[in-house]
Design a protein around this motif. Structure first.
Motif, PDB file in Angstrom:
ATOM      1  N   ALA A   1       0.830  -1.185  -0.237  1.00  0.00           N
ATOM      2  CA  ALA A   1       0.003  -0.061   0.082  1.00  0.00           C
ATOM      3  C   ALA A   1       0.713   1.174   0.126  1.00  0.00           C
ATOM      4  N   GLU A   2       0.392   2.159  -0.253  1.00  0.00           N
ATOM      5  CA  GLU A   2       0.929   3.691  -0.489  1.00  0.00           C
ATOM      6  C   GLU A   2       0.593   4.297   0.815  1.00  0.00           C
ATOM      7  N   ARG A   3       1.292   5.065   1.187  1.00  0.00           N
ATOM      8  CA  ARG A   3       0.994   5.835   2.459  1.00  0.00           C
ATOM      9  C   ARG A   3       0.483   7.139   2.273  1.00  0.00           C
ATOM     10  N   PHE A   4      -0.392   7.561   3.097  1.00  0.00           N
ATOM     11  CA  PHE A   4      -1.258   8.793   2.731  1.00  0.00           C
ATOM     12  C   PHE A   4      -1.305   9.308   4.170  1.00  0.00           C
TER      13      PHE A   4
ATOM     14  N   PHE B   1       7.454 -10.164  12.535  1.00  0.00           N
ATOM     15  CA  PHE B   1       7.473 -10.144  10.976  1.00  0.00           C
ATOM     16  C   PHE B   1       8.777  -8.892  10.656  1.00  0.00           C
ATOM     17  N   THR B   2       9.602  -9.222   9.603  1.00  0.00           N
ATOM     18  CA  THR B   2      10.257  -8.050   9.208  1.00  0.00           C
ATOM     19  C   THR B   2       9.566  -7.323   8.244  1.00  0.00           C
ATOM     20  N   LEU B   3       9.261  -6.072   8.073  1.00  0.00           N
ATOM     21  CA  LEU B   3       8.537  -5.500   7.406  1.00  0.00           C
ATOM     22  C   LEU B   3       9.232  -4.774   6.104  1.00  0.00           C
ATOM     23  N   ILE B   4       8.687  -5.044   4.816  1.00  0.00           N
ATOM     24  CA  ILE B   4       8.954  -4.304   3.687  1.00  0.00           C
ATOM     25  C   ILE B   4       7.861  -3.562   3.120  1.00  0.00           C
ATOM     26  N   GLU B   5       7.955  -2.322   2.942  1.00  0.00           N
ATOM     27  CA  GLU B   5       7.020  -1.671   2.268  1.00  0.00           C
ATOM     28  C   GLU B   5       7.313  -1.052   0.860  1.00  0.00           C
ATOM     29  N   THR B   6       6.421  -1.848  -0.028  1.00  0.00           N
ATOM     30  CA  THR B   6       6.990  -1.543  -1.373  1.00  0.00           C
ATOM     31  C   THR B   6       6.060  -0.479  -2.161  1.00  0.00           C
ATOM     32  N   GLY B   7       5.054   0.329  -1.384  1.00  0.00           N
ATOM     33  CA  GLY B   7       4.410   1.451  -2.067  1.00  0.00           C
ATOM     34  C   GLY B   7       5.013   2.871  -1.628  1.00  0.00           C
ATOM     35  N   LEU B   8       6.052   2.773  -1.051  1.00  0.00           N
ATOM     36  CA  LEU B   8       6.971   3.992  -0.758  1.00  0.00           C
ATOM     37  C   LEU B   8       7.783   4.473  -1.854  1.00  0.00           C
TER      38      LEU B   8
ATOM     39  N   HIS C   1      -1.781   0.917  -6.246  1.00  0.00           N
ATOM     40  CA  HIS C   1      -0.789   1.891  -6.450  1.00  0.00           C
ATOM     41  C   HIS C   1      -0.064   2.240  -7.747  1.00  0.00           C
ATOM     42  N   ARG C   2      -0.187   1.053  -8.650  1.00  0.00           N
ATOM     43  CA  ARG C   2       0.032   1.219 -10.042  1.00  0.00           C
ATOM     44  C   ARG C   2      -0.960   2.016 -10.686  1.00  0.00           C
ATOM     45  N   PHE C   3      -2.028   2.085 -10.463  1.00  0.00           N
ATOM     46  CA  PHE C   3      -3.170   2.861 -11.118  1.00  0.00           C
ATOM     47  C   PHE C   3      -2.737   4.612 -10.731  1.00  0.00           C
ATOM     48  N   SER C   4      -2.440   4.705  -9.470  1.00  0.00           N
ATOM     49  CA  SER C   4      -1.874   6.092  -8.848  1.00  0.00           C
ATOM     50  C   SER C   4      -0.665   6.397  -9.825  1.00  0.00           C
ATOM     51  N   LEU C   5       0.149   5.745  -9.711  1.00  0.00           N
ATOM     52  CA  LEU C   5       1.472   6.028 -10.549  1.00  0.00           C
ATOM     53  C   LEU C   5       1.207   6.291 -11.934  1.00  0.00           C
ATOM     54  N   GLN C   6       0.452   5.703 -12.574  1.00  0.00           N
ATOM     55  CA  GLN C   6      -0.054   5.889 -14.232  1.00  0.00           C
ATOM     56  C   GLN C   6      -0.658   7.339 -14.156  1.00  0.00           C
TER      57      GLN C   6
END
Length: 190
Positions: A35-38, A59-66, A96-101
């Motif tokens: 997810a993106e962060r808002f 868990f180890t956390l990885i955020e791909t939406g940043l 997130h892909r929608f937002s970037l496009q």
């Protein structure tokens, strides 16, 4: 490595079920948040905080939406065999892909979205780590009159089907109950 696909509606318990399965299967579980962060959206940030609190330090956390973060494909490809990755979720990845496009060109390119989804499916299929992939079910009601909602539902629905077809296990989570789809049905061709 095997893929477990978990689907269902919003607030059904998908993430909790995926976390449960991942903790049982690996020494090093990793939570991959797409997810993106808002920061200006208090309700959204509260949702993300509650997810983090529930996982605590398990868990180890990885955020791909940043911004500047590795892509989901990169994270999945780089994961080690001793990892179990909970990918939460295909719907937020696609949003997130929608937002970037839209930010780049002001409109949606359906063919580009389908190509990105195909690349993601390929990366998931080649992963060395055990994957618990969450994909929201959309479209259980009428078809939206909004073009972007129809595109989202169509692309996500097809993405879910493709990932489920790769999966060793597939669950539908509804009202907190996980139903093993492999024991009650079979995958149908499109």
């Amino acid at each position: 490595m095997p893929i477990t696909f978990i689907t269902g509606p919003v607030r059904s318990g998908k993430s909790s079920w995926a976390e449960h399965l991942a903790i049982q299967s690996a020494v090093h579980p990793v939570y991959v948040a797409t997810a993106e962060r808002f920061p200006d959206d208090d309700e959204w940030e509260r949702r993300l905080r509650l997810h983090r609190e529930r996982r605590a330090d398990r868990f180890t956390l990885i955020e791909t939406g940043l911004s500047g973060a590795p892509s989901l494909e990169e994270v999945v490809t780089a994961a080690r065999q001793e990892n179990a990755l909970v990918v939460d979720s295909l719907g937020t990845w696609l949003a997130h892909r929608f937002s970037l496009q839209i930010a780049r060109s002001g409109e949606l390119d359906v063919d580009a979205l389908k190509l990105e989804a195909a690349r993601l499916v390929s990366a998931l299929g080649l992963a060395r780590a055990r994957l618990y992939v969450i994909g929201e079910e959309v479209g259980w009601s009428t078809v939206s009159s909004e073009r972007s909602a129809r595109i989202f539902s169509d692309v996500l629905g097809r993405l879910n089907r493709r990932v489920a077809s790769l999966a060793e296990q597939a669950y539908l989570v509804v009202c907190g109950y996980a139903v093993d789809l492999r024991t009650i049905g079979r995958n149908v061709e499109e």
